[in-house]
Design a protein around this motif. Structure first.
Motif, mmCIF file in Angstrom:
data_model
loop_
_atom_site.group_PDB
_atom_site.id
_atom_site.type_symbol
_atom_site.label_atom_id
_atom_site.label_comp_id
_atom_site.label_asym_id
_atom_site.label_seq_id
_atom_site.Cartn_x
_atom_site.Cartn_y
_atom_site.Cartn_z
ATOM 1 N N LYS A 44 0.831 -1.213 0.000
ATOM 2 C CA LYS A 44 0.000 0.000 0.000
ATOM 3 C C LYS A 44 0.863 1.258 0.000
ATOM 4 O O LYS A 44 0.465 2.302 -0.492
ATOM 5 C CB LYS A 44 -0.895 0.013 1.246
ATOM 6 N N GLU A 45 2.048 1.148 0.568
ATOM 7 C CA GLU A 45 2.899 2.340 0.732
ATOM 8 C C GLU A 45 4.072 2.404 -0.236
ATOM 9 O O GLU A 45 4.822 3.372 -0.228
ATOM 10 C CB GLU A 45 3.395 2.403 2.178
ATOM 11 N N ARG A 46 4.248 1.426 -1.077
ATOM 12 C CA ARG A 46 5.357 1.441 -2.040
ATOM 13 C C ARG A 46 5.194 2.610 -3.005
ATOM 14 O O ARG A 46 4.146 2.810 -3.580
ATOM 15 C CB ARG A 46 5.349 0.117 -2.832
ATOM 16 N N LYS A 47 6.232 3.402 -3.134
ATOM 17 C CA LYS A 47 6.155 4.572 -4.023
ATOM 18 C C LYS A 47 7.553 5.094 -4.328
ATOM 19 O O LYS A 47 8.519 4.743 -3.642
ATOM 20 C CB LYS A 47 5.335 5.692 -3.371
ATOM 21 N N ASN A 165 12.356 -5.375 -4.804
ATOM 22 C CA ASN A 165 12.674 -5.794 -3.425
ATOM 23 C C ASN A 165 13.142 -4.595 -2.606
ATOM 24 O O ASN A 165 12.782 -4.436 -1.440
ATOM 25 C CB ASN A 165 13.778 -6.859 -3.420
ATOM 26 N N VAL A 166 13.975 -3.764 -3.237
ATOM 27 C CA VAL A 166 14.475 -2.566 -2.540
ATOM 28 C C VAL A 166 13.316 -1.619 -2.235
ATOM 29 O O VAL A 166 13.211 -1.074 -1.127
ATOM 30 C CB VAL A 166 15.586 -1.883 -3.370
ATOM 31 N N TYR A 167 12.420 -1.433 -3.204
ATOM 32 C CA TYR A 167 11.233 -0.592 -2.962
ATOM 33 C C TYR A 167 10.448 -1.111 -1.750
ATOM 34 O O TYR A 167 9.997 -0.350 -0.894
ATOM 35 C CB TYR A 167 10.302 -0.625 -4.181
ATOM 36 N N LEU A 168 10.254 -2.427 -1.687
ATOM 37 C CA LEU A 168 9.420 -2.989 -0.619
ATOM 38 C C LEU A 168 10.120 -2.855 0.733
ATOM 39 O O LEU A 168 9.489 -2.531 1.737
ATOM 40 C CB LEU A 168 9.074 -4.458 -0.924
ATOM 41 N N TYR A 169 11.435 -3.095 0.752
ATOM 42 C CA TYR A 169 12.167 -2.916 2.009
ATOM 43 C C TYR A 169 12.055 -1.454 2.463
ATOM 44 O O TYR A 169 11.832 -1.172 3.642
ATOM 45 C CB TYR A 169 13.647 -3.318 1.861
ATOM 46 N N CYS A 170 12.208 -0.536 1.515
ATOM 47 C CA CYS A 170 12.145 0.894 1.859
ATOM 48 C C CYS A 170 10.762 1.253 2.407
ATOM 49 O O CYS A 170 10.649 1.988 3.399
ATOM 50 C CB CYS A 170 12.476 1.757 0.637
ATOM 51 N N ALA A 171 9.710 0.720 1.789
ATOM 52 C CA ALA A 171 8.355 1.007 2.282
ATOM 53 C C ALA A 171 8.185 0.438 3.691
ATOM 54 O O ALA A 171 7.560 1.053 4.553
ATOM 55 C CB ALA A 171 7.321 0.423 1.327
#
Ligand SMILES: Cc1cc2nc3c(=O)[nH]c(=O)nc-3n(C[C@H](O)[C@H](O)[C@H](O)COP(=O)(O)O)c2cc1C
Length: 211
Positions: A44-47, A165-171
């Motif tokens: 929901k927060e990946r951006k 994967n990096v996007y999801l970790y960051c979110a």
């Protein structure tokens, strides 16, 4: 004259020792692989975010980020992202104010590549120069097979999985990130001392969001 020669010799030895120390691999803390927020909340927060604070990432956060991106997650050496025919051809270069490094996933360490701050070379957008970390995804074409268009397709796809994967970790971690194609590949490739068989696919900036 002999004394000068001796001094020169000692200075050369000292420079060699200091140089060797500076180019030693940097060990990362063991990644924390049991935390993180629920996947659906993270999605929901990946951006993409293009405003970063200058705050550095703690070593633990960097280790977790790299493991999430393309770390080893099985005893047989396979990784957190898939790759065509298990080529594992994408290397993550980590460009920070302290220098540039190649992530060695098997050893969980950073191999020094350059001592200079190369962040401004990692992209055309101004935030790259001040954000704490720019990841550069580099394909090793000697690990790929097929014709040029297949190589391009698969190295692009394989990079995309890592970047996500990096996007999801960051979110999950409250970090800001954006994946980027706008890179001067020739200039950055030179600065990172890449071989002709290594191609920059994409870059990705990571940091804390600007408050
Ligand atoms: C292959 C690719 C290349 C991209 N290149 C850039 C870029 O060079 N600069 C940039 O600011 N954003 C870049 N982006 C980020 C996209 O602009 C962004 O994902 C898109 O606007 C959707 O926004 P979102 O990620 O917040 O959903 C790129 C995204 C992808 C997938």
């Amino acid at each position: 004259m002999r004394r000068q020669g001796l001094l020169w010799f000692l200075a050369a030895i000292l420079a060699a020792v200091v140089g060797a120390q500076e180019s030693k691999p940097v060990s990362l803390p063991a990644p924390q692989t049991d935390g993180g927020r629920p996947l659906m909340q993270v999605l929901k927060e990946r951006k993409s975010t293009r405003e970063f604070s200058g705050e550095k990432l703690p070593a633990q956060v960097l280790a977790n980020l790299l493991w999430a991106g393309f770390g080893v997650n099985r005893l047989d050496g396979r990784r957190t992202a898939p790759s065509a025919m298990n080529w594992q051809e994408i290397a993550i270069y980590v460009v920070t104010a302290e220098g540039a490094y190649a992530y060695d996933a098997a050893k969980n360490q950073l191999e020094p590549v350059a001592k200079e701050d190369l962040r401004s070379l990692t992209g055309a957008q101004s935030f790259v120069a001040t954000a704490p970390v720019n990841l550069v995804y580099v394909a090793d074409l000697t690990k790929a097979s097929g014709d040029a268009s297949e190589k391009e397709l698969f190295t692009g796809a394989d990079t995309g999985f890592i970047a996500q994967n990096v996007y999801l970790y960051c979110a999950s971690e409250g970090l800001a990130t954006v994946v980027r194609a706008s890179v001067d590949r020739e200039a950055l490739g030179k600065a990172l001392k890449l071989k002709a068989t290594q191609k920059i696919v994409l870059a990705q900036t990571v940091g804390y969001p600007k408050k």
